[in-house]
Design an enzyme around this catalytic site. Structure first.
Site, PDB file in Angstrom:
ATOM      1  N   ILE A  73       0.822  -1.215   0.000  1.00  0.00           N
ATOM      2  CA  ILE A  73       0.000   0.000   0.000  1.00  0.00           C
ATOM      3  C   ILE A  73       0.862   1.274   0.000  1.00  0.00           C
ATOM      4  O   ILE A  73       0.389   2.340  -0.402  1.00  0.00           O
ATOM      5  CB  ILE A  73      -0.954  -0.032   1.215  1.00  0.00           C
ATOM      6  CG1 ILE A  73      -2.171   0.831   0.987  1.00  0.00           C
ATOM      7  CG2 ILE A  73      -0.234   0.346   2.502  1.00  0.00           C
ATOM      8  CD1 ILE A  73      -3.288   0.595   1.996  1.00  0.00           C
ATOM      9  N   VAL A  78       3.890  -5.733  10.726  1.00  0.00           N
ATOM     10  CA  VAL A  78       2.698  -6.595  10.621  1.00  0.00           C
ATOM     11  C   VAL A  78       3.096  -8.003  11.077  1.00  0.00           C
ATOM     12  O   VAL A  78       4.024  -8.602  10.516  1.00  0.00           O
ATOM     13  CB  VAL A  78       2.159  -6.619   9.179  1.00  0.00           C
ATOM     14  CG1 VAL A  78       0.938  -7.529   9.087  1.00  0.00           C
ATOM     15  CG2 VAL A  78       1.817  -5.204   8.704  1.00  0.00           C
ATOM     16  N   HIS A 114       5.770 -11.788   5.946  1.00  0.00           N
ATOM     17  CA  HIS A 114       5.679 -11.255   4.586  1.00  0.00           C
ATOM     18  C   HIS A 114       7.080 -11.059   4.046  1.00  0.00           C
ATOM     19  O   HIS A 114       7.964 -10.593   4.753  1.00  0.00           O
ATOM     20  CB  HIS A 114       4.895  -9.944   4.531  1.00  0.00           C
ATOM     21  CG  HIS A 114       5.245  -8.950   5.596  1.00  0.00           C
ATOM     22  ND1 HIS A 114       4.881  -9.121   6.917  1.00  0.00           N
ATOM     23  CD2 HIS A 114       5.943  -7.799   5.554  1.00  0.00           C
ATOM     24  CE1 HIS A 114       5.322  -8.103   7.633  1.00  0.00           C
ATOM     25  NE2 HIS A 114       5.991  -7.292   6.835  1.00  0.00           N
TER      26      HIS A 114
HETATM   27  P1  5GP Z   1       7.139  -4.536   7.635  1.00  0.00           P
HETATM   28  O1  5GP Z   1       7.687  -3.249   8.160  1.00  0.00           O
HETATM   29  O2  5GP Z   1       6.267  -5.248   8.635  1.00  0.00           O
HETATM   30  O3  5GP Z   1       8.217  -5.423   7.057  1.00  0.00           O
HETATM   31  O4  5GP Z   1       6.243  -4.163   6.374  1.00  0.00           O
HETATM   32  C1  5GP Z   1       4.854  -4.027   6.421  1.00  0.00           C
HETATM   33  C2  5GP Z   1       4.418  -3.553   5.060  1.00  0.00           C
HETATM   34  O5  5GP Z   1       3.035  -3.723   4.956  1.00  0.00           O
HETATM   35  C3  5GP Z   1       4.724  -2.072   4.791  1.00  0.00           C
HETATM   36  O6  5GP Z   1       5.527  -1.960   3.635  1.00  0.00           O
HETATM   37  C4  5GP Z   1       3.333  -1.454   4.617  1.00  0.00           C
HETATM   38  O7  5GP Z   1       3.304  -0.445   3.633  1.00  0.00           O
HETATM   39  C5  5GP Z   1       2.493  -2.655   4.212  1.00  0.00           C
HETATM   40  N1  5GP Z   1       1.080  -2.564   4.590  1.00  0.00           N
HETATM   41  C6  5GP Z   1       0.589  -2.240   5.819  1.00  0.00           C
HETATM   42  N2  5GP Z   1      -0.755  -2.276   5.806  1.00  0.00           N
HETATM   43  C7  5GP Z   1      -1.110  -2.645   4.552  1.00  0.00           C
HETATM   44  C8  5GP Z   1      -2.376  -2.857   3.922  1.00  0.00           C
HETATM   45  O8  5GP Z   1      -3.451  -2.725   4.523  1.00  0.00           O
HETATM   46  N3  5GP Z   1      -2.355  -3.230   2.615  1.00  0.00           N
HETATM   47  C9  5GP Z   1      -1.183  -3.401   1.923  1.00  0.00           C
HETATM   48  N4  5GP Z   1      -1.292  -3.766   0.637  1.00  0.00           N
HETATM   49  N5  5GP Z   1       0.025  -3.203   2.481  1.00  0.00           N
HETATM   50  C10 5GP Z   1       0.059  -2.830   3.780  1.00  0.00           C
END
Ligand code: 5GP
Length: 126
Positions: free
Chosen positions: A40, A106, A110
């Protein structure tokens, strides 16, 4: 806020809601083991997230507890998404943040796929 990667799986996390279809996403690829969708808040011209279908907090949880079939299916899905998007020849980067120091936000595993420009050095320096 970064998450504690040792905490139990929380099925109210945003990616669990995406998997259940409660929140929309721009799907790139889906099979029995993985869902890939556009981030996103893209950090590169192409920024795709690939998540396993199973409830795993992080790479640590997944690598320790997922079945061989889930691990093989997920790893193949990540490769397939990048290959089918045409990222192999120009190059791409994979990233999986785990826990606090890596700023995992999250709590559902991922893998980020970044592509579409020269991605620079591996780590940002503060
Ligand atoms: P982290 O920091 O956990 O490795 O990355 C989490 C990623 O999830 C971030 O790049 C953020 O932009 C993405 N993200 C968070 N919420 C959402 C969402 O509701 N939809 C999508 N498509 N991406 C999300």
């Amino acid at each position: 806020m970064p998450i504690d990667a040792t905490a139990p799986y929380d099925d109210q996390n945003i990616f669990a809601k995406i998997l259940r279809g409660e929140i929309p996403n721009k799907t790139v690829y889906e099979d029995a083991f993985a869902l890939a969708f556009h981030d996103i808040n893209p950090q590169a011209p192409h920024h795709i997230l690939v998540i396993p279908k199973g409830p795993y907090v992080s790479w640590d949880d997944f690598s320790a507890s997922a079945s061989d079939a889930e691990i093989a299916g997920f790893v193949r899905a990540v490769g397939k998404v990048a290959r089918e998007a045409g990222f192999v020849e120009p190059g791409y980067r994979l990233l999986a943040n785990v826990g606090m120091d890596a700023h995992q936000e999250v709590p559902h595993l991922h893998v980020h796929i970044f592509a579409g420009r020269k991605l620079g050095p591996m780590l940002a320096h503060d």
